[in-house]
Every structure is written in structure tokens, then in C-alpha cells.
Design a protein around this motif. Sequence first.
Motif, PDB file in Angstrom:
ATOM      1  N   UNK A 144      -7.678  -4.509  -6.494  1.00  0.00           N
ATOM      2  CA  UNK A 144      -8.611  -3.950  -5.504  1.00  0.00           C
ATOM      3  C   UNK A 144      -7.914  -2.927  -4.607  1.00  0.00           C
ATOM      4  N   UNK A 145      -6.666  -3.217  -4.243  1.00  0.00           N
ATOM      5  CA  UNK A 145      -5.889  -2.281  -3.439  1.00  0.00           C
ATOM      6  C   UNK A 145      -5.683  -0.973  -4.196  1.00  0.00           C
ATOM      7  N   UNK A 146      -5.262  -1.066  -5.440  1.00  0.00           N
ATOM      8  CA  UNK A 146      -4.999   0.134  -6.230  1.00  0.00           C
ATOM      9  C   UNK A 146      -6.275   0.940  -6.450  1.00  0.00           C
ATOM     10  N   UNK A 147      -7.385   0.246  -6.666  1.00  0.00           N
ATOM     11  CA  UNK A 147      -8.661   0.935  -6.828  1.00  0.00           C
ATOM     12  C   UNK A 147      -9.020   1.711  -5.564  1.00  0.00           C
ATOM     13  N   UNK A 148      -8.813   1.091  -4.425  1.00  0.00           N
ATOM     14  CA  UNK A 148      -9.112   1.740  -3.154  1.00  0.00           C
ATOM     15  C   UNK A 148      -8.248   2.981  -2.961  1.00  0.00           C
ATOM     16  N   UNK A 149      -6.958   2.855  -3.245  1.00  0.00           N
ATOM     17  CA  UNK A 149      -6.041   3.997  -3.082  1.00  0.00           C
ATOM     18  C   UNK A 149      -6.397   5.113  -4.069  1.00  0.00           C
ATOM     19  N   UNK A 150      -6.707   4.737  -5.301  1.00  0.00           N
ATOM     20  CA  UNK A 150      -7.058   5.736  -6.313  1.00  0.00           C
ATOM     21  C   UNK A 150      -8.294   6.521  -5.898  1.00  0.00           C
ATOM     22  N   UNK A 169       0.815  -1.221   0.000  1.00  0.00           N
ATOM     23  CA  UNK A 169       0.000   0.000   0.000  1.00  0.00           C
ATOM     24  C   UNK A 169       0.851   1.275   0.000  1.00  0.00           C
ATOM     25  N   UNK A 170       1.891   1.409   0.837  1.00  0.00           N
ATOM     26  CA  UNK A 170       2.669   2.654   0.811  1.00  0.00           C
ATOM     27  C   UNK A 170       3.289   2.927  -0.559  1.00  0.00           C
ATOM     28  N   UNK A 171       3.798   1.880  -1.210  1.00  0.00           N
ATOM     29  CA  UNK A 171       4.424   2.073  -2.516  1.00  0.00           C
ATOM     30  C   UNK A 171       3.385   2.441  -3.572  1.00  0.00           C
ATOM     31  N   UNK A 172       2.240   1.764  -3.549  1.00  0.00           N
ATOM     32  CA  UNK A 172       1.167   2.084  -4.493  1.00  0.00           C
ATOM     33  C   UNK A 172       0.663   3.507  -4.258  1.00  0.00           C
ATOM     34  N   UNK A 173       0.506   3.878  -3.000  1.00  0.00           N
ATOM     35  CA  UNK A 173       0.026   5.221  -2.675  1.00  0.00           C
ATOM     36  C   UNK A 173       0.977   6.287  -3.199  1.00  0.00           C
ATOM     37  N   UNK A 214      -9.310   7.016  -2.810  1.00  0.00           N
ATOM     38  CA  UNK A 214      -8.905   7.879  -1.697  1.00  0.00           C
ATOM     39  C   UNK A 214      -8.267   9.168  -2.207  1.00  0.00           C
ATOM     40  N   UNK A 215      -7.532   9.071  -3.310  1.00  0.00           N
ATOM     41  CA  UNK A 215      -6.830  10.231  -3.853  1.00  0.00           C
ATOM     42  C   UNK A 215      -7.670  11.020  -4.852  1.00  0.00           C
ATOM     43  N   UNK A 216      -8.914  10.589  -5.095  1.00  0.00           N
ATOM     44  CA  UNK A 216      -9.788  11.307  -6.014  1.00  0.00           C
ATOM     45  C   UNK A 216      -9.343  11.241  -7.459  1.00  0.00           C
ATOM     46  N   UNK A 217      -8.711  10.134  -7.855  1.00  0.00           N
ATOM     47  CA  UNK A 217      -8.245   9.984  -9.229  1.00  0.00           C
ATOM     48  C   UNK A 217      -9.390   9.602 -10.149  1.00  0.00           C
ATOM     49  N   UNK A 218      -9.227   9.922 -11.421  1.00  0.00           N
ATOM     50  CA  UNK A 218     -10.106   9.353 -12.432  1.00  0.00           C
ATOM     51  C   UNK A 218      -9.671   7.906 -12.684  1.00  0.00           C
ATOM     52  N   UNK A 219     -10.641   7.061 -13.062  1.00  0.00           N
ATOM     53  CA  UNK A 219     -10.393   5.635 -13.231  1.00  0.00           C
ATOM     54  C   UNK A 219     -10.996   5.129 -14.529  1.00  0.00           C
ATOM     55  N   UNK A 271       1.536  10.443  -8.092  1.00  0.00           N
ATOM     56  CA  UNK A 271       2.230  11.127  -9.183  1.00  0.00           C
ATOM     57  C   UNK A 271       1.426  11.105 -10.488  1.00  0.00           C
ATOM     58  N   UNK A 272       0.284  10.413 -10.486  1.00  0.00           N
ATOM     59  CA  UNK A 272      -0.473  10.206 -11.715  1.00  0.00           C
ATOM     60  C   UNK A 272      -1.805  10.955 -11.680  1.00  0.00           C
ATOM     61  N   UNK A 273      -2.403  11.114 -12.859  1.00  0.00           N
ATOM     62  CA  UNK A 273      -3.704  11.770 -12.974  1.00  0.00           C
ATOM     63  C   UNK A 273      -4.845  10.774 -13.127  1.00  0.00           C
ATOM     64  N   UNK A 274      -4.565   9.613 -13.646  1.00  0.00           N
ATOM     65  CA  UNK A 274      -5.607   8.633 -13.932  1.00  0.00           C
ATOM     66  C   UNK A 274      -5.001   7.236 -13.841  1.00  0.00           C
TER      67      UNK A 274
END
Length: 337
Positions: free
Chosen positions: A123-129, A93-97, A131-136, A102-105
Motif C-alpha cells: 500500500x505504501x509503494x502504491x501510494x508513492x508510485x 517511505x524515503x527509501x521507497x520514494x 504520487x510520482x505518476x508511475x504506471x502500475x 529511478x523506475x518507469x513502472x
Amino acid sequence: MPISKSILEQVKQLIPPLNGTLHKGQSGRVGVLGGALDYTGAPFFAAISAQRVGVDLSHVICSPTAAGAIKSYSPDLIVHPILREEVPPDNLRPEITALLSRLHVLVIGPGLGREPYMQAFARLALDVAKEQGMFLVLDADGLYMAGQQLDLVKGYRRAVLTPNVVEFKRLSEQAGIDPKTPEKERASSVSRVLGGVTILQKGATDIIASNTEGASSREAHAASKIPQSDRETNEVVVVDTPGGMKRCGGQGDILSGSVGAMLAWAKCYEDGAFGDKSIPISRMPLLAAIGASMVTRTASRRAFEREGRGVVTQDMLKDVGPAFAEVFGGDVQGGKL
């Protein structure tokens, strides 16, 4: 409804100007999560297509078993072979976060596969994204993941789902859509059940729907802080831009990468890198899906006209840039394409 001139003009507003005012990264940074032992082409096609559309940087987040092949396809991609089967998802999780910050989407699904460890990382990456309000963007086995647990995406209106015919049938069943629902209304029905998530239903014509009528306030609001006035919407757009006469495997990856590119630009627009912020955030996924669909279908047509029956996805890549210029014109936002 078909694509109106006003819709096309709104899509154009999300396109960064090419006039020297933006620095590297302000024209989009895209991440693609996918790529396991048997699937290396799909994440490559998605990531490189985003660059062909015009983003500055494309990252591929994959397993070590896929990294070598993906790196060999193009030095333009930044490859992160961090999805290791022996590593528990929470440890990553820390590395994915840090990476997603650094990304927009984030595009989830091309070459993901259904191995439990890859699905868990997704699923982890989706959850983090979220949390960060990213587009998916969710495609392929990213759609399989979401279908197993609809709450993963329900109400998150910064997401675009891009199912093909088989995937859409399965998703409709998982969403509990009445099979007697008229075909042209099903995408809107799925979107409504999912709280307004944009659906890009691929087919002979692409049907793009965003519908929050009847969605709860919590679902429609979700993590994207949508103003009250934007929460009740129902819009369906049919993209009938001519495509090629052969639907080769991998074309969907070009589409998901193109949607990712347009959404990365939407994030840059939202952040004030360019534009006037007149387009509501809640409308950006619909506009991005429309623009990407038009570009992908045009690239498919151009490649087929040149290569005929033997066309493969690799042939389409060289047509993405010219297709973009054909759809949007040679001069967008004050800069030559």
C-alpha cells in the motif's frame, strides 16, 4: 472487438527502436514488488520476463527472507531486500520514494503474500508510485490488496489490473457488478466502476477493457493529468491469439512482467526518449496490455509445442523473445530485433 491493424500499429509505436540512439535505461526500468518467505518464483518470473521482452533493467523489491533465492535465480536482476517485517512502513517511505524515482513502472503482487506487513508495504509503494505518476500493474495478492480498498486504484488510469478467473470473480463482487451482467461486458463494467482503470481479464481469450463512461471528472482525471477529450472512453478488445493447451502456474507472472515492460516503454515514449507523442497517455495502458497478452499467449503456445504436457513456466522464458518477434515482426521502429 478483435485486434485491428490500427491497434497493432499503435502498440508498435510504444516499442523502442534498436538503432543505437538510446542509452541504457531509455528502453525501460521495471520494478517488481513481491517476494516473501514462501514465494520467490513469482517475482523472479515477472522481473526476468520484463527483461526478456526487452527492458534494460529489472528490480525486485522483496523481503530479506526471499532475497537470497531470487538472487540465485539470475544475476541479471537487481534485488532490494528492504521489506523487513520489523520496520514500520512509514519509516521506509524515503527509501521507497528514492528507489521508485529511478523506475518507469511498478508491478505489485507477484509473490507478495497476504502477511499484514507485506500488504502494508505494498500500500505504501502504491501510494508513492501514484504520487510520482508511475504506471502500475497489479496482479495476484496486489489485486487482493486493491479489492479490500478499491479507492487505492479508483480513477488512477495509469494502472492495469490482471486478474485470473477466480480473482476477476472476486473483484467483480467487490466492485458491486450485477452477476447477471453478460460475461463479455463484465470487464468493462469493473473498469467503469474503478474510474477507467484498465482491466486485463485472463481466460481462454483475454478480455481487455478501459471504460470511463459515467466516471466523475475527479476519478477520470486522477493523478495522470488526462486531457478532457480523453476522459470519456469505452473500449473492449478481445485477444484470441492462440496459447498453449496447458495453463501452468507462473504464466500470469510472465504476463504481469510483460505488461510492466510495455508500460515502461510507454513511460519512455511519454518522456520523449523516442516516438512522436501522438498516442494519448490515457490509451497507453490498454495498448500495453494488448501487446503483453499477445506475446505471453504466443510464448505459451511455443513452449507447449516443444514440451507438451510437462511444460513449466521456466520453459516459457526462452520463448518470450522469439514470441515478441513473431507477434511484432523482425524489424520494429527501424532496428533489427
